[in-house]
Motif scaffolding. Sequence first.
Motif, PDB file in Angstrom:
ATOM      1  N   PHE A 100      38.941  53.932  37.473  1.00 36.68           N
ATOM      2  CA  PHE A 100      38.797  51.789  37.463  1.00 36.68           C
ATOM      3  C   PHE A 100      38.990  51.054  38.934  1.00 36.68           C
ATOM      4  O   PHE A 100      40.080  51.950  39.476  1.00 36.68           O
ATOM      5  CB  PHE A 100      39.256  51.504  36.148  1.00 36.68           C
ATOM      6  N   ASP A 101      39.103  50.635  39.131  1.00 39.11           N
ATOM      7  CA  ASP A 101      39.363  50.132  39.831  1.00 39.11           C
ATOM      8  C   ASP A 101      40.809  48.488  39.570  1.00 39.11           C
ATOM      9  O   ASP A 101      40.361  48.255  38.826  1.00 39.11           O
ATOM     10  CB  ASP A 101      38.337  49.009  40.919  1.00 39.11           C
ATOM     11  N   VAL A 102      41.512  48.668  40.426  1.00 37.07           N
ATOM     12  CA  VAL A 102      42.294  47.519  40.174  1.00 37.07           C
ATOM     13  C   VAL A 102      42.187  46.209  40.326  1.00 37.07           C
ATOM     14  O   VAL A 102      42.432  45.696  39.408  1.00 37.07           O
ATOM     15  CB  VAL A 102      43.185  47.398  41.621  1.00 37.07           C
ATOM     16  N   THR A 103      40.462  46.031  40.578  1.00 39.21           N
ATOM     17  CA  THR A 103      39.810  44.262  40.958  1.00 39.21           C
ATOM     18  C   THR A 103      39.384  44.526  38.824  1.00 39.21           C
ATOM     19  O   THR A 103      39.422  43.237  38.773  1.00 39.21           O
ATOM     20  CB  THR A 103      39.670  44.186  41.845  1.00 39.21           C
ATOM     21  N   ASP A 104      39.583  45.436  38.139  1.00 36.73           N
ATOM     22  CA  ASP A 104      39.079  45.164  37.587  1.00 36.73           C
ATOM     23  C   ASP A 104      39.629  44.998  36.404  1.00 36.73           C
ATOM     24  O   ASP A 104      39.393  43.764  35.258  1.00 36.73           O
ATOM     25  CB  ASP A 104      38.175  46.635  36.653  1.00 36.73           C
ATOM     26  N   VAL A 105      41.181  44.913  36.359  1.00 39.11           N
ATOM     27  CA  VAL A 105      42.069  44.423  35.413  1.00 39.11           C
ATOM     28  C   VAL A 105      42.675  42.500  36.032  1.00 39.11           C
ATOM     29  O   VAL A 105      43.008  42.468  35.512  1.00 39.11           O
ATOM     30  CB  VAL A 105      43.395  45.394  35.625  1.00 39.11           C
ATOM     31  N   LYS A 106      42.891  42.735  36.684  1.00 41.87           N
ATOM     32  CA  LYS A 106      42.646  41.334  38.019  1.00 41.87           C
ATOM     33  C   LYS A 106      42.519  41.490  39.178  1.00 41.87           C
ATOM     34  O   LYS A 106      42.230  42.052  39.798  1.00 41.87           O
ATOM     35  CB  LYS A 106      44.463  41.289  37.402  1.00 41.87           C
ATOM     36  N   PRO A 107      41.685  39.869  39.245  1.00 39.59           N
ATOM     37  CA  PRO A 107      41.264  39.783  40.316  1.00 39.59           C
ATOM     38  C   PRO A 107      41.847  39.852  41.700  1.00 39.59           C
ATOM     39  O   PRO A 107      42.124  38.518  41.790  1.00 39.59           O
ATOM     40  CB  PRO A 107      39.787  38.539  40.215  1.00 39.59           C
ATOM     41  N   LEU A 108      42.307  40.738  41.800  1.00 36.84           N
ATOM     42  CA  LEU A 108      43.530  40.173  43.844  1.00 36.84           C
ATOM     43  C   LEU A 108      42.670  40.106  44.641  1.00 36.84           C
ATOM     44  O   LEU A 108      42.145  41.006  44.705  1.00 36.84           O
ATOM     45  CB  LEU A 108      44.341  41.061  43.321  1.00 36.84           C
ATOM     46  N   LYS A 109      43.516  39.660  45.317  1.00 38.92           N
ATOM     47  CA  LYS A 109      42.833  39.303  47.211  1.00 38.92           C
ATOM     48  C   LYS A 109      43.804  39.737  48.074  1.00 38.92           C
ATOM     49  O   LYS A 109      45.186  38.972  47.683  1.00 38.92           O
ATOM     50  CB  LYS A 109      41.686  38.781  47.268  1.00 38.92           C
ATOM     51  N   GLY A 110      43.698  40.057  49.074  1.00 34.58           N
ATOM     52  CA  GLY A 110      44.792  40.006  50.302  1.00 34.58           C
ATOM     53  C   GLY A 110      45.759  40.917  49.922  1.00 34.58           C
ATOM     54  O   GLY A 110      46.158  41.861  49.378  1.00 34.58           O
ATOM     55  N   ASP A 111      46.843  40.084  50.475  1.00 36.04           N
ATOM     56  CA  ASP A 111      48.320  40.827  50.114  1.00 36.04           C
ATOM     57  C   ASP A 111      48.909  40.971  48.631  1.00 36.04           C
ATOM     58  O   ASP A 111      49.269  42.285  48.321  1.00 36.04           O
ATOM     59  CB  ASP A 111      49.653  40.017  50.817  1.00 36.04           C
ATOM     60  N   HIS A 112      47.908  40.241  48.191  1.00 40.35           N
ATOM     61  CA  HIS A 112      47.862  40.542  46.474  1.00 40.35           C
ATOM     62  C   HIS A 112      47.982  41.468  45.598  1.00 40.35           C
ATOM     63  O   HIS A 112      48.670  42.014  44.947  1.00 40.35           O
ATOM     64  CB  HIS A 112      47.393  39.107  45.349  1.00 40.35           C
ATOM     65  N   LEU A 113      46.380  42.299  46.254  1.00 39.08           N
ATOM     66  CA  LEU A 113      45.995  43.115  45.758  1.00 39.08           C
ATOM     67  C   LEU A 113      46.966  44.643  46.519  1.00 39.08           C
ATOM     68  O   LEU A 113      47.213  45.455  46.507  1.00 39.08           O
ATOM     69  CB  LEU A 113      44.546  43.419  46.228  1.00 39.08           C
ATOM     70  N   SER A 114      47.278  44.135  47.941  1.00 38.72           N
ATOM     71  CA  SER A 114      47.889  44.768  48.590  1.00 38.72           C
ATOM     72  C   SER A 114      49.663  45.201  47.883  1.00 38.72           C
ATOM     73  O   SER A 114      50.280  46.875  47.461  1.00 38.72           O
ATOM     74  CB  SER A 114      48.686  44.745  50.375  1.00 38.72           C
ATOM     75  N   ARG A 115      50.515  44.471  47.229  1.00 39.33           N
ATOM     76  CA  ARG A 115      51.527  44.332  46.562  1.00 39.33           C
ATOM     77  C   ARG A 115      51.173  44.714  45.498  1.00 39.33           C
ATOM     78  O   ARG A 115      51.909  45.774  44.414  1.00 39.33           O
ATOM     79  CB  ARG A 115      52.043  42.620  46.552  1.00 39.33           C
TER      80      ARG A 115
END
Length: 236
Positions: free
Chosen positions: A147-162
Motif C-alpha cells: 500500500f502507499d503512505v498517501t493512501d492512509v493520509k494525503p501528505l506532501k513534501g516534508d510532511h510525507l518525509s516525516r
Amino acid sequence: MDPLADKAEDGDAFTKVTSKKSHKRKHEVSAMDAEEARASKRPHFPPISSDKLRGPDEMRKIAVPAHRYTPLKENWLKIFTPIVENLQLQVRFNLKTRCVEIKTCQETRDIASLTKAADFVRAFVLGFQVEDALALVRLDELFLESFDVTDVKPLKGDHLSRAIGRIAGKGGKTKFTIENVTKTRIVLAETKVHILGSFQNIKMARTAICNLILGSPPSKVYGNIRAVASRSAERF
C-alpha cells in the motif's frame, strides 16, 4: 321457441374451469416428471486423467524495474534453483521485455506451483531478501501486501518525509521492532510499503504502520502491537 332449450345451448358454450389448486398440483407433477426424465438422460463422463486436467502450459511474466537488475543478476542462482528443482518449472529473464518469465512444463506436478514461483519472484523484485521471499514457496499461509503512505493520509513534501521517517525510525529501529513483534518482513520503497507475512501478522503490522503515518508516537505504537501480539499468542 323453448326457453329451456336456449339455456341448454348457452350451457354448452361455457367451458369448465378447473380450480387453481388442481392446476398447481398438475404443474408440480409434470415438473417432477420432467426432472426425472432429465436425470435419466444425464450423460456419464469418465474421470479425467491428471495430464488432461493440467491443460496447456501456462506462463507468468514479472516485470523487473531498472534498480533491481543488478540484485537479480547477483542472486539469479538462488532464485533459479528452487523454481526449477523444487517446483519443476521453467524460468528465464527476457532481455528484450525486461521480464522474468516462468512457465509450466511436463514435469510440473502441482498447478499452484506457478503462482508460488510468481509470488516468490515478485517479492524479490519489490525488495525483499531472497531468503525471506523463499518462504512464499515453502509455506502456504504467507501473503504479500502493498500500500502507499498517501493512501492512509494525503501528505506532501516534508510532511510525507516525516511520516516515512516515523515508520523507519532512527537507523531503521522502528521498522525492525515492528518486524520482530509481528513476525513479518517490511520493505519501504519511497512512498510504498510492502509487508510479507501471515494474514493476522500483516494486519497487526499494517495497523502499527498506519498509526505511525497518522502521527502516533512510536512508544505508544510499540505498546499497542505488543499487547495485540501477546493476546494473539495466548489465543493460539
